[in-house]
Structures are given as C-alpha cells and as structure tokens.
Motif scaffolding. Structure first.
Motif, PDB file in Angstrom:
ATOM      1  N   GLY A  66      27.845  58.123  53.696  1.00  0.00           N
ATOM      2  CA  GLY A  66      26.855  59.127  54.078  1.00  0.00           C
ATOM      3  C   GLY A  66      27.452  60.512  54.233  1.00  0.00           C
ATOM      4  N   VAL A  67      28.632  60.595  54.851  1.00  0.00           N
ATOM      5  CA  VAL A  67      29.295  61.893  55.029  1.00  0.00           C
ATOM      6  C   VAL A  67      29.665  62.483  53.671  1.00  0.00           C
ATOM      7  CG1 VAL A  67      31.275  63.082  56.017  1.00  0.00           C
ATOM      8  CG2 VAL A  67      30.184  61.245  57.297  1.00  0.00           C
ATOM      9  N   VAL A  68      30.216  61.658  52.783  1.00  0.00           N
ATOM     10  CA  VAL A  68      30.602  62.125  51.450  1.00  0.00           C
ATOM     11  C   VAL A  68      29.388  62.684  50.707  1.00  0.00           C
ATOM     12  CG1 VAL A  68      31.432  61.399  49.176  1.00  0.00           C
ATOM     13  CG2 VAL A  68      32.613  60.625  51.236  1.00  0.00           C
ATOM     14  N   ALA A  69      28.258  61.965  50.790  1.00  0.00           N
ATOM     15  CA  ALA A  69      27.048  62.404  50.090  1.00  0.00           C
ATOM     16  C   ALA A  69      26.503  63.702  50.683  1.00  0.00           C
ATOM     17  CB  ALA A  69      25.991  61.310  50.147  1.00  0.00           C
ATOM     18  N   ALA A  70      26.462  63.788  52.008  1.00  0.00           N
ATOM     19  CA  ALA A  70      25.877  64.962  52.669  1.00  0.00           C
ATOM     20  C   ALA A  70      26.715  66.223  52.460  1.00  0.00           C
ATOM     21  CB  ALA A  70      25.711  64.695  54.160  1.00  0.00           C
ATOM     22  N   THR A  71      28.024  66.064  52.310  1.00  0.00           N
ATOM     23  CA  THR A  71      28.913  67.225  52.166  1.00  0.00           C
ATOM     24  C   THR A  71      29.315  67.478  50.719  1.00  0.00           C
ATOM     25  OG1 THR A  71      30.893  65.858  52.525  1.00  0.00           O
ATOM     26  CG2 THR A  71      29.868  66.870  54.480  1.00  0.00           C
ATOM     27  N   ASN A  72      28.701  66.741  49.786  1.00  0.00           N
ATOM     28  CA  ASN A  72      29.073  66.884  48.376  1.00  0.00           C
ATOM     29  C   ASN A  72      30.583  66.726  48.215  1.00  0.00           C
ATOM     30  OD1 ASN A  72      28.684  67.228  45.633  1.00  0.00           O
ATOM     31  ND2 ASN A  72      28.761  69.466  45.745  1.00  0.00           N
ATOM     32  N   ASN A  73      31.063  65.583  48.726  1.00  0.00           N
ATOM     33  CA  ASN A  73      32.489  65.249  48.668  1.00  0.00           C
ATOM     34  C   ASN A  73      33.340  66.307  49.388  1.00  0.00           C
ATOM     35  OD1 ASN A  73      34.539  63.478  48.035  1.00  0.00           O
ATOM     36  ND2 ASN A  73      34.942  64.396  46.038  1.00  0.00           N
ATOM     37  N   PHE A  74      32.853  66.710  50.572  1.00  0.00           N
ATOM     38  CA  PHE A  74      33.553  67.618  51.482  1.00  0.00           C
ATOM     39  C   PHE A  74      33.667  69.057  50.966  1.00  0.00           C
ATOM     40  CE2 PHE A  74      35.572  63.357  51.858  1.00  0.00           C
ATOM     41  CZ  PHE A  74      34.965  62.976  53.042  1.00  0.00           C
ATOM     42  N   THR A  75      32.827  69.441  50.029  1.00  0.00           N
ATOM     43  CA  THR A  75      32.861  70.815  49.508  1.00  0.00           C
ATOM     44  C   THR A  75      31.774  71.700  50.103  1.00  0.00           C
ATOM     45  OG1 THR A  75      31.434  70.259  47.618  1.00  0.00           O
ATOM     46  CG2 THR A  75      33.822  70.010  47.311  1.00  0.00           C
ATOM     47  N   ALA A  76      30.839  71.134  50.864  1.00  0.00           N
ATOM     48  CA  ALA A  76      29.753  71.931  51.446  1.00  0.00           C
ATOM     49  C   ALA A  76      30.292  72.861  52.528  1.00  0.00           C
ATOM     50  CB  ALA A  76      28.683  71.015  52.032  1.00  0.00           C
ATOM     51  N   PRO A  77      29.662  74.013  52.733  1.00  0.00           N
ATOM     52  CA  PRO A  77      30.118  74.955  53.765  1.00  0.00           C
ATOM     53  C   PRO A  77      30.095  74.356  55.168  1.00  0.00           C
ATOM     54  CG  PRO A  77      28.565  76.011  52.260  1.00  0.00           C
ATOM     55  CD  PRO A  77      28.544  74.549  51.942  1.00  0.00           C
ATOM     56  N   THR A  78      29.250  73.330  55.396  1.00  0.00           N
ATOM     57  CA  THR A  78      29.151  72.734  56.728  1.00  0.00           C
ATOM     58  C   THR A  78      30.322  71.811  57.048  1.00  0.00           C
ATOM     59  OG1 THR A  78      27.768  70.997  55.756  1.00  0.00           O
ATOM     60  CG2 THR A  78      26.639  72.849  56.809  1.00  0.00           C
ATOM     61  N   ALA A  79      31.087  71.403  56.029  1.00  0.00           N
ATOM     62  CA  ALA A  79      32.245  70.539  56.276  1.00  0.00           C
ATOM     63  C   ALA A  79      33.319  71.344  56.999  1.00  0.00           C
ATOM     64  CB  ALA A  79      32.779  69.997  54.956  1.00  0.00           C
ATOM     65  N   ASN A  80      33.726  70.862  58.178  1.00  0.00           N
ATOM     66  CA  ASN A  80      34.687  71.595  58.987  1.00  0.00           C
ATOM     67  C   ASN A  80      35.715  70.640  59.583  1.00  0.00           C
ATOM     68  OD1 ASN A  80      33.303  70.323  61.117  1.00  0.00           O
ATOM     69  ND2 ASN A  80      31.883  72.045  61.297  1.00  0.00           N
TER      70      ASN A  80
END
Length: 317
Positions: free
Chosen positions: A211-225
C-alpha cells in the motif's frame, strides 16, 4: 499532522469494547485503500474480533484477504448463505426438499439460461451483530457508494471509525484518525494496529508495504518523507515481501568480438579466463580461408597486422 495519542486511544477503546464490525472501502478503491483494509482485517482477526470486509464494487487484488470483500454490511453469524452469480431471469425458481438426513436446495434455471455451475457456488454465514464500522480512505460516507446508500440505517448508532488522509475529509466519524500530510493510509493503519498491540506478521506487513509503495509511486511522491521510510523499515523488519522483485541474477549471454587483423572470433564471457577463449581452426592455417598469410617478403607490412599467437598455459610447459 499525524493522529495524536488521544485519537489512537479512542480507537483502541472503541474496538476493544466491541466484538464484531465491518471494514468498508470506497467505490473503485485504490491499491492503498485495499492494502490498508485487508491489513486491518487480518490484525483484528488476530485479536479475536469477528470482522468482515465490504465494498460496493468488485475488488481485484492479489493481497492476502482481498478475496474476503462482500457487497453488504454484515458480519459472520449463524445463518448459512448460499451465493451464486445471478442475472435477471437466470434462476426461475428455488425449492427445497428433505431426503433422509439431507436438506436439499433446488435451483431451477430460467428459460434459455444455462444451468448453475457448482464451482461458482459460494457459502458463508451472516446474521452476526455489527458493533462498529471502520471506513478506510473515505472522505465522506457517500464515497462508499451503495454500501452507504442502501444501508444508511445500519450506520446509525454504531461506533464509526474514520481512517483517512484526504484533505477533503469531513471528520464524520465517532472517532477520526485523519492525517492530511501522511504519505499513505496504510501507514495510518500501521499506527492503529501498533496502538492495539496487534502483532505485525508477514502477511500484514506485506499488505501494508504494498500500500505504501502504491500510494507514494514507489517512494517518489512529494509526500514521501523520513517518517515514511521509518514505517517502511518497521514493515521490512516484520518480514514484508517486496512485490515483483526478482532476486536471481540474469545470466549474461556470451558476446562475440573480433580482434583487429581477424586473428579469430572469440566467444568472451563477462569475466573471461584464458580457458574461455575459443579459436577457429582455420584462423592459424597459413593461407587458409579467413586466416592471414604471413608474407615474410613484405617488409612494409605494419607490425600490428602481423598474427599474434595465443597459447594456453599448459602448452607452454
């Protein structure tokens, strides 16, 4: 802003004081929504709660427990439910008869409809009480589609736990675990399960990690911190399996290379040794096809055109 200790404590109290509940996801749910819901389902089952998963639209996912979704607000009870695919007119009549010690149900197909396929028949139980309802990744109840539209009465008087990260969430729950800055709803469920002291096993960890991978587009989303990676580290330590990772190193194919002056075509591996070098027999035959004829009378021949003779170490002994 992440949920505070008071909000998490309210969730713990609401769930610990109840026996059964339903976990709902919105219509056409995202992979993060499905991952969060199934992980919570597994965790609450682990804690001895009688819970079910509900969705108004069909769920297609390989996650553990994704096959448990049903289109109704109900929990397991004592009533046996026999389910099978139905279209208008496909079943003309349903009868029953008792023969000896067996109770038989007879489904008569409608005219011009095929008979029922036994492999498509499903069995389950319903009739259990619903003490609490959890909505996952749902900004408002209408986003649940027919689950809410057709069952509004069942939402009344229930403990409603709202777990979401949408900026448009209306805080409609009895208890609200809402963070508008967190990178995934799966992380919110991880916080809830941790507060409930549920063991994060391999299946739960894998679902949440997916779920985390999908929501962050493999950790590239700006929300990934940094906090995202702290949660991911916790899941990996718990045994989360990375989806679609091939740990086998592919075998490199030999590459054919030609030495200037065509001494020979050499099949060369990635890390060749002298034993790996192969020669063609005619490469060293004087005047042979493809070979180089050594003309000693041609003193003007450039040094680099002269044939180079390779020997294996064993030939030099």
């Amino acid at each position: 802003m992440n949920p505070n200790r008071l909000s998490l404590q309210k969730v713990v109290e609401a769930i610990q004081g109840a026996n059964s509940g339903v976990i709902c996801i919105p219509e056409n749910a995202t992979p993060d929504s499905i991952a969060a819901a199934t992980a919570l389902y597994l965790g609450l089952n682990q804690l001895g709660k009688n819970v079910s998963l509900a969705s108004s639209s069909k769920v297609s996912s390989n996650l553990v427990a994704a096959d448990k979704f049903q289109p109704s607000i109900a929990t397991s009870g004592d009533n046996l439910v026999v389910s099978f695919p139905y279209t208008d007119g496909s079943a003309d009549r349903v009868d029953y008869f008792i023969q000896g010690d067996e109770f038989n149900i007879v489904v008569t197909p409608g005219a011009n409809h095929p008979k029922l396929d036994p492999e498509q028949v499903k069995f389950g139980y319903s009739g259990g009480s619903v003490d609490f309802i959890v909505t996952i990744d749902t900004p408002n109840p209408r986003a649940l589609g027919s689950l809410f539209a057709k069952n509004q009465d069942q939402f009344k008087g229930k403990k409603l736990i709202n777990i979401d990260r949408h900026v448009t969430n209306s805080f409609y729950g009895t208890v609200n675990i809402v963070s508008r800055s967190i990178s995934s709803t799966s992380e919110l469920v991880l916080m809830v399960l941790t507060a409930l002291k549920a063991a994060i096993d391999r299946d739960i960890a894998t679902n949440l990690y997916t779920g985390v991978v999908a929501a962050t587009n493999n950790f590239t989303a700006p929300t990934a911190n940094a906090e995202t990676f702290e949660h991911v580290a916790q899941l990996l330590k718990a045994g989360a399996q990375k989806p679609g990772v091939n740990t086998q190193t592919p075998q490199q194919k030999p590459q054919r290379m030609t030495i200037p002056g065509r001494i020979g075509n050499i099949e060369k591996q990635a890390s060749p040794t002298i034993e790996d070098v192969e020669y063609e027999d005619d490469d060293f035959e004087e005047g042979g096809n493809g070979g180089i004829q050594d003309d000693q009378d041609d003193e003007g021949e450039k040094e680099w055109l002269k044939p180079k003779i390779f020997r294996k170490p064993s030939d030099l002994l």
